[in-house]
Design an enzyme around this catalytic site. Structure first.
Site, PDB file in Angstrom:
ATOM      1  N   ASN A  11       6.458 -10.960   1.283  1.00 26.18           N
ATOM      2  CA  ASN A  11       7.906 -10.815   1.476  1.00 26.18           C
ATOM      3  C   ASN A  11       8.554  -9.901   0.436  1.00 26.18           C
ATOM      4  O   ASN A  11       9.751 -10.004   0.162  1.00 26.18           O
ATOM      5  CB  ASN A  11       8.594 -12.191   1.461  1.00 26.18           C
ATOM      6  CG  ASN A  11       8.064 -13.107   2.532  1.00 26.18           C
ATOM      7  OD1 ASN A  11       7.890 -12.696   3.677  1.00 26.18           O
ATOM      8  ND2 ASN A  11       7.776 -14.362   2.176  1.00 26.18           N
ATOM      9  N   ARG A  12       7.761  -9.012  -0.148  1.00 29.74           N
ATOM     10  CA  ARG A  12       8.236  -8.049  -1.146  1.00 29.74           C
ATOM     11  C   ARG A  12       8.749  -8.718  -2.423  1.00 29.74           C
ATOM     12  O   ARG A  12       9.414  -8.080  -3.234  1.00 29.74           O
ATOM     13  CB  ARG A  12       9.331  -7.140  -0.564  1.00 29.74           C
ATOM     14  CG  ARG A  12       8.874  -6.266   0.602  1.00 29.74           C
ATOM     15  CD  ARG A  12       7.750  -5.326   0.157  1.00 29.74           C
ATOM     16  NE  ARG A  12       7.352  -4.403   1.210  1.00 29.74           N
ATOM     17  CZ  ARG A  12       6.309  -4.587   2.016  1.00 29.74           C
ATOM     18  NH1 ARG A  12       5.578  -5.680   1.920  1.00 29.74           N
ATOM     19  NH2 ARG A  12       5.997  -3.683   2.916  1.00 29.74           N
ATOM     20  N   LEU A  13       8.425  -9.996  -2.617  1.00 27.96           N
ATOM     21  CA  LEU A  13       8.792 -10.679  -3.850  1.00 27.96           C
ATOM     22  C   LEU A  13       7.650 -10.519  -4.852  1.00 27.96           C
ATOM     23  O   LEU A  13       6.991 -11.480  -5.270  1.00 27.96           O
ATOM     24  CB  LEU A  13       9.105 -12.158  -3.583  1.00 27.96           C
ATOM     25  CG  LEU A  13      10.334 -12.412  -2.715  1.00 27.96           C
ATOM     26  CD1 LEU A  13      10.546 -13.906  -2.515  1.00 27.96           C
ATOM     27  CD2 LEU A  13      11.578 -11.793  -3.358  1.00 27.96           C
TER      28      LEU A  13
END
Length: 214
Positions: free
Chosen positions: A191-193
């Site tokens: 989730n691009r975290l």
């Protein structure tokens, strides 16, 4: 025109947590380097991008090969009269970056560059194959040349001139040591975290460790 907005992948191979990192970034770099090396594949693990500020005021990045790293920093070799050599002479502040796609990892190093000693440069040059030694001598790196044939002709002449002779390192070719002041480790996450951990050197030469937003 080509729209690349749908190029996506999910990064889920690993994590980077404060509970599992050393106090020194070189030790973490060493761990990551060998973990990526063990993955195999098409990784050239020691390939890194060196970014400098050019004499024309523009930044420029190019890929070179890391040849050594110690607690002092990161070493690579090049022609001191090349575009990058002239840029470093004017401004020794550089950025190194590694992107290891198989491990979904990136390392970004801000550092200050200095030439290695003649002995270090000589020892590495002596370890190179003769073809690489002659290549370092024949190439006026970054200069305009008329053709490929011009370069190959000069190399043949040089091979004849050095036939059965020792090939010594030219003084315009040697090593650079990049002493890190900031080292950032990036681990891809879902989730691009992504995980981003930054080490910044302090006045007492200890390292301040901080987590950055992805």
């Amino acid at each position: 025109m080509e729209d690349l907005s749908n190029y996506r992948r999910s990064y889920e191979k690993s994590e980077l947590l404060e509970s599992n990192i050393p106090e020194d970034p070189i030790n973490l770099f060493h761990r990551w380097f060998h973990e990526v090396e063990d993955l195999g594949g098409d990784n050239e693990v020691n390939a890194m991008t060196v970014s400098t500020f050019g004499l024309d005021g523009f930044p420029k990045a190019r890929v070179v090969l890391l040849k050594k790293y110690t607690e002092e920093g990161f070493v690579f070799y090049t022609n001191y009269n090349s575009e990058k050599g002239k840029a470093i002479e004017q401004n020794p502040n550089v950025c190194l970056s590694f992107f290891w796609h198989t491990a979904e990892r990136q390392v970004i190093i801000k550092g200050i560059t200095e030439k290695t000693s003649d002995m270090v440069s000589d020892n590495y040059f002596d370890s190179r194959p003769d073809g690489s030694k002659l290549g370092a001598i024949v190439s006026n790196q970054s200069e305009v040349i008329p053709s490929r044939e011009f370069l190959e002709h000069n190399l043949k002449e040089l091979e004849a001139a050095y036939d059965k002779k020792e090939i010594l390192r030219p003084k315009h070719w040697g090593g650079y040591l990049v002493r890190p002041v900031v080292v950032e480790f990036w681990q891809g996450r879902a989730n691009r975290l992504h995980d981003r951990i930054r080490y910044s050197v302090q006045n007492d030469y200890s390292w301040k460790i901080e987590r950055l937003a992805p």
